[in-house]
Structure formats: structure tokens, C-alpha cells
Design an enzyme around this catalytic site. Sequence first.
Site, PDB file in Angstrom:
ATOM      1  N   PHE A 142       0.871  -1.187   0.000  1.00 55.69           N
ATOM      2  CA  PHE A 142       0.000   0.000   0.000  1.00 55.69           C
ATOM      3  C   PHE A 142       0.895   1.220   0.000  1.00 55.69           C
ATOM      4  CE2 PHE A 142       0.663  -1.872   4.151  1.00 55.69           C
ATOM      5  CZ  PHE A 142       1.149  -0.814   4.904  1.00 55.69           C
TER       6      PHE A 142
ATOM      7  N   PHE B  66       2.685   3.970   1.475  1.00 60.83           N
ATOM      8  CA  PHE B  66       3.920   3.630   0.779  1.00 60.83           C
ATOM      9  C   PHE B  66       4.701   2.646   1.634  1.00 60.83           C
ATOM     10  CE2 PHE B  66       2.662   7.914  -0.499  1.00 60.83           C
ATOM     11  CZ  PHE B  66       2.541   7.711  -1.875  1.00 60.83           C
TER      12      PHE B  66
END
Lengths: 555, 155
Positions: free
Chosen positions: B74, B76
Site C-alpha cells: 500500500f 507507501f
Amino acid sequence: MLRLKTEQTNHVQVDKPSARLSLAFIIVAFASLSVGALAGMLQGMVRGGVIHLPSWINYYQILTAHGVLLGLVFTTYFIVGFLFSGMARTNGGSLTKTALRFGWTGFYTMLIGTLMAAFEIIRNNASVLYTFYAPLKAEPAFYIGSALLVVGSWLAGYGMIANYVAWKKNHKGQRSPLFAYMAIATVALWQVATTPLAIEVLFQLIPWSMGWVPTVNVILSRTLFWFFGHPLVYFWLMPAYIGWYVCVPRIIGGKIFSDALSRVAFVLLLLFSIPVGFHHQLMEPGISPAWKMIHVALTLIVVLPSLMTAFSMFATFETTGRAKGGRGLYGWFKHLPWTDVRFFAPFIGMLFFIPAGTGGIINASNQLNAVVHNTIWVTGHFHITVGAAVALTFYGIAYWLVPHLTGRTLTKKANRVAMVQIVFWSVGMFIMSTAMHYLGLQGVPRRTDYTDYMNNAEALSWIPWQRVMGFGGGLLFVSAVLLIGVLIYLGKFAPKGNEEYPIGETDGEQYTPAILERWPVWLSVLAVLIILAYAMPIMEQIQHAPPGSPPLRTW
Amino acid sequence: MHLHRYEKIWLWLGGAGLAIFITLLAINAFAMGMQPPSDMQMIDPQKVDQTPPFDKPGLKQIGEKEYDAYMTAFAFSYAPSVIEVPVGSKINFHVTSKDVVHGFEIPKTNINFMVVPGHVNSASMTFDKPGEYLILCNEYCGAGHHVMATKIIVK
Ligand code: HEM
Ligand SMILES: [Cu+2]
Ligand SMILES: [Cu+2]
């Protein structure tokens, strides 16, 4: 008496209206290149840790600009401008009224599209890179602008087809000029290749970015994108090949090696550059290994027209060198016009294409791809293909085309500066792309801002080579400045005169099978290949669609 | 249409080389089992947190020295954030995305694949050498793409 004929045909001048159209495209191309080159240099310096960008601009915004301006805008505009000029040149110097009308409509459509996309990139509303992979969502104007860029290029292509049809009518039963034939093959490739892209943008991305539909089928959008993405690179390459096959023989005072084989090479490029997009998706889920393998096999067939091209080029060089008195096994080599930038630039481009093609075979192999996929090796690869082989050839063309179109001449002095420019570009590209290939093998990712991954020792060890990459980028930027300077000089200030538009001829009459010009036949074969390669997997991706993705803005 | 003798030889050699090369690739893929990562499993990207086993990302031991690693990507980062296994372990990675497209790469290994929302992608590797292995995202995913990484510790 053949010689006399050559002299006569080479006096043909592209007339004013056609020259104006061609020049308009070429000016936008090089304006775009100058901004793109600045972005490229900044990227190299950022990744090398030499500079930091100010807070009002981010790395991915610049990278989007670089990819769009150079990969899409520079190339498409230059290609359309060049092909129009050559269509005129081989049609007694003029384009038909219809061709001109389509040409200008295409030009303005493309320009509006480009400006719309650029506006959203500048506002940081489209930092999605030039591949705009969903579910990253840019502003709708970015997608609409891109669609207009494509539609405009279609209109320009229809103009070229109109011109070709008119030529055919006036020359019943004759074989078309090689330039026109190759241009039409390129237009056909572009028309077919951009269709899936148009479908992706019009039916998937625009409705979804407008909020009319909640989610998008990501794997389908990627498949449609790469259905377009690989022939895109052949759309860049084929006009460079036109320069090699048609213009270079005349520049070195030689002959076209074989008219028929040149056409065969183009037919093969048209057929085998399209049904192959999965080689860009080898590491992706949702596509079975068998389909991937089929695309890999079809991809590798382009080795054949590439080998044919290499053979033709060196055959022309050797024959010409020997005719000028070259003796022994390699004596002919010295008799080529090494200090003429019109030859030197594309020749260096050809040399770059040898490692570039080899790298391409590595990338397309389904196991080796795991080593290089999405590493900066790939970036190194396409800077020596499009950024060197194609770009150098385009510069070599621009150096005679711009003065030809503006009624000026390529002077000795300008030629000398242009040679320096080509040397800078070649050395810069060599340094930058060598560093990129080397770093890629260490696993360094592409499309990535400066990073050491929280002081990771391995990542820190990459920085010195990234600095080398940035240094190459600096040389490239210097070269771009020289290039723009020389082109402005050639277009505005060089002495008036007639710069030749070099169009090669074959040695005497050669037999060319008529089937090569039956477009319906080749387009049908192409349709069959596309259906074989894509019908099943695309049906599968639609019928067994993965759950959709909502739009996201993560920058 | 005339083909020069040397050109014939050149094209035959090139064509034969090409045929051998394609055959080798196919043998590697289908007889030796070295297929590129091509998992066909699907998952709703908006419900990853509710879908087992991705609702609890982590390692699952399935053999003496073999593990299934269920991971999410996801913006980051990745979950779980650190993985630890003993030397000689084989890890079967199964990764999916909760948002945009990400990459999953361990530099200097053959682990390198795309993480596309809507799909799970998988690849396996045996870790024979102790040390810290960097996992990084190699597909642009947004403003923090360059910090998206995690680690495997092999002891
Ligand atoms: C001044 C000359 C150039 C320099 C210094 C330069 C530099 C770079 C660098 C450093 C990157 C990689 C950035 C990254 O992945 O993080 C890049 C990407 C790229 N370059 Fe260039 N480049 C130059 C010329 C060109 C030309 C002439 C073309 C095409 C005609 C081109 C097309 C591209 C494309 C398509 C990308 C990929 C963008 C992406 O990954 O989204 N470049 N360039
Ligand atoms: Cu490709
Ligand atoms: Cu990322």
C-alpha cells in the site's frame, strides 16, 4: 545516363505550403525537446544526490513531463513533420489540397491536446508518468488532451494516405516511391496501434476520472496500454529506418541496396510489432504463462527485419566505399563521408542500435526479464534505442531538412558545430546508459526519486554510479543546447540557397513483387495475428474481470 | 525478388539462432517450471483488510523450512514490516495491493514482480545466505514511492 536522372530528381524542392506544414510540426518537436532535455538533466542530478528540487516541484512531476515531452510529443511531431515533407518531396514537391487540410487540422488538434495535458502536468494534477497506469487518477483534462494528441495524429495520417492515393491515381500501374511506401506502412502501424489506446482512454479512463463509473478494470487497462506501447517504439523506429534506407544512401553518394527487401522489412515490422504487448507484462498476475510465451515468440521475430536492415546498410556502405576507390577487406570504410553530419549522426545511431537490439532480446525473454524488469536497466535500454539510435537519426535529418524547408543551406561552419553536438550527445548517452544498465543489474529501480531506503548500505552503494549517470545527463543537456542553437541558425540566419532533400535510388531498375503494395492483404494478415494473440486473453479479462479499482491520487 | 547469397546465409543463421533461442525459453518455462510470476487469483482491492489471509499479513510455516508469506502493499509500505526466517528457508511470497499498482523486488535475486490491485501475485525463493535482504517497490505509486521498502532478516 542514370546519373543525369538522379541529378534531376534531386532538384525537387518541397513547395511553400507543404514546407510550412512540415516546419510547424518540426518546430513544436524541438521546442518540446528543449524542455524535456532540461527535465532529463535535473532527474539525473537529483538521483545522483547532486541537487535537491525546490519544494514547489516534485520529482515525479518532472519525470512525467520528461516522458510525455520526449517519448510522446517530440517523437510524434517530428515523425509527422518528416513524413509529410517526404511525401511532398516524392510527389513532385507538393502535397495535395486534401493532404494539407488534414495536415493542418491534425496539427491544431494535436497542439490543443498537448497544451491541455501540459497544463495539468504543470499544476501537478497529472503526476502519473507518461504511462498513466490506473488506478492513479489524473485530472480528466490530461486524458482528454492525450486523446486529442492521438486523434490529431490520425488526421495527419489520413492526409498522408490521401496524398498516396492521389499519387497512385496519377501513376497507374507504377510502384510507389520507397519513401511514400514506408511512410504509409508507418501510418498504418500507428493507426492500428493507437486504437487500443483510444479504447482505454475513451471507454475506461475518461468516464472513470469524471466519476461516471466508480471503478476501473486495471489489468484490462494495462493490456490495452501495452497493446499500444510496443508498436509505439516501432512507430519511433520506422521513420529512422526511412532515413537509413532512403536518405543515407544518397547522402554518401551510393545506391539503395534493394528496393524489394526494404519493403519486406517494413511489412515484417508492421506485422510483428503489434501482437506482442505481453512482453511488457511478463511479471504481472492475471495473464497466463502460455499467453506470455506466445507473445515472447512473436516479439523475437523482429530480429529478422533488424538483421535485414543491418545487412542492407553495411552492403550500401561497402559498395559505395569500394566505388570510391576503397581497397582490401576494410578499405571502403575510409571512403565514407565521416565529417558530414548528415551521415555521421545516423551512422552513430546505427552503432547504438547494435547493443540496443541485444538488450531488447534480453528484456523480452520471459526468464531474464525478472532480473531487469522495472529496474533502471530498462531506462538505459530505451535511451540507446529511442534516445540515441532514433534521436541521432532525427537530428541528422533535421540538419538538412530544416534548411531545405526554409530555403537556406547547411554551411560548413554549421556542420562543424553540429558534429560537436552529435559527439556530445553520443558520449553523454554512452555514459548515462552504461551507468543505467550497470545499476539496473544491481536492482536499482527506475522512476524513483533520490533514496537510500533509510540508510540501507546496499542502496547507499548505488549513489556514486547514479552520479555518473547524472554527469552523462549534463553532457546531454549541453548537446541539446547546441542542437537548438544550430537549428535556429539553419532556420533563420543561414545563407539562402538550395539544400538538397536526399532521396536515394536503386542501381538501375529492380524487380519488386506487386504483392508488397497490396495493403488489404497485409492488413488482413495483421488482423489475424492480432486476433490470435489478443482475442482470447482480452475476452478472458473482460468476462472474468477482477474486482474494480476506485480512482486514487497518491501524490 | 533477388536475395544476395551472403544475405541468405546471414538470415538463415539469424533465423536458426532465433528458433533455438525461442525453443530454449519455452523449455525453461514449461519443462523446467521457470515460468514468470503469473498468479491468476483475484481479490477485491477495497476489501483486502477483511479478506483472509490478507486480513492478517504475516508468515505461516507450512514445512520444516518452508513458509508462506502473505503480504499487502500500500502507499507507501508493506505489511508485515519485517520478516525473519532461519537460513535455508524457502519463502512463498503472496502479495496483493490495497490501492494502486506496486512492485515487489529483492535486488540481486530473481524476486521481481508486479503487485496489481484486484490480483494476488506470487513467487518463491530459498534464502541460503544469512543477512538482511531489502524489499523495494519498483513501480511508481505516488509521492512516497522512493521510501517504499521493507526487510527480510535471514539468520
Ligand atoms: C537530455 C537528454 C536526456 C536525459 C539527460 C535523460 C535522462 C533521463 C533519466 C535520468 C530518466 C530516468 C528517470 C527515472 O527513471 O527515475 C529518463 C527517463 C525517460 N526518458 Fe530520458 N533523458 C534524455 C533524453 C531522452 C530522449 C531523447 C527521450 C525520447 C525520445 C527520452 C525518453 C525518456 C522516457 C520515455 C523516460 C521514462 C519516463 C518514465 O519512466 O516514466 N529521454 N530520462
Ligand atoms: Cu516492447
Ligand atoms: Cu512504488
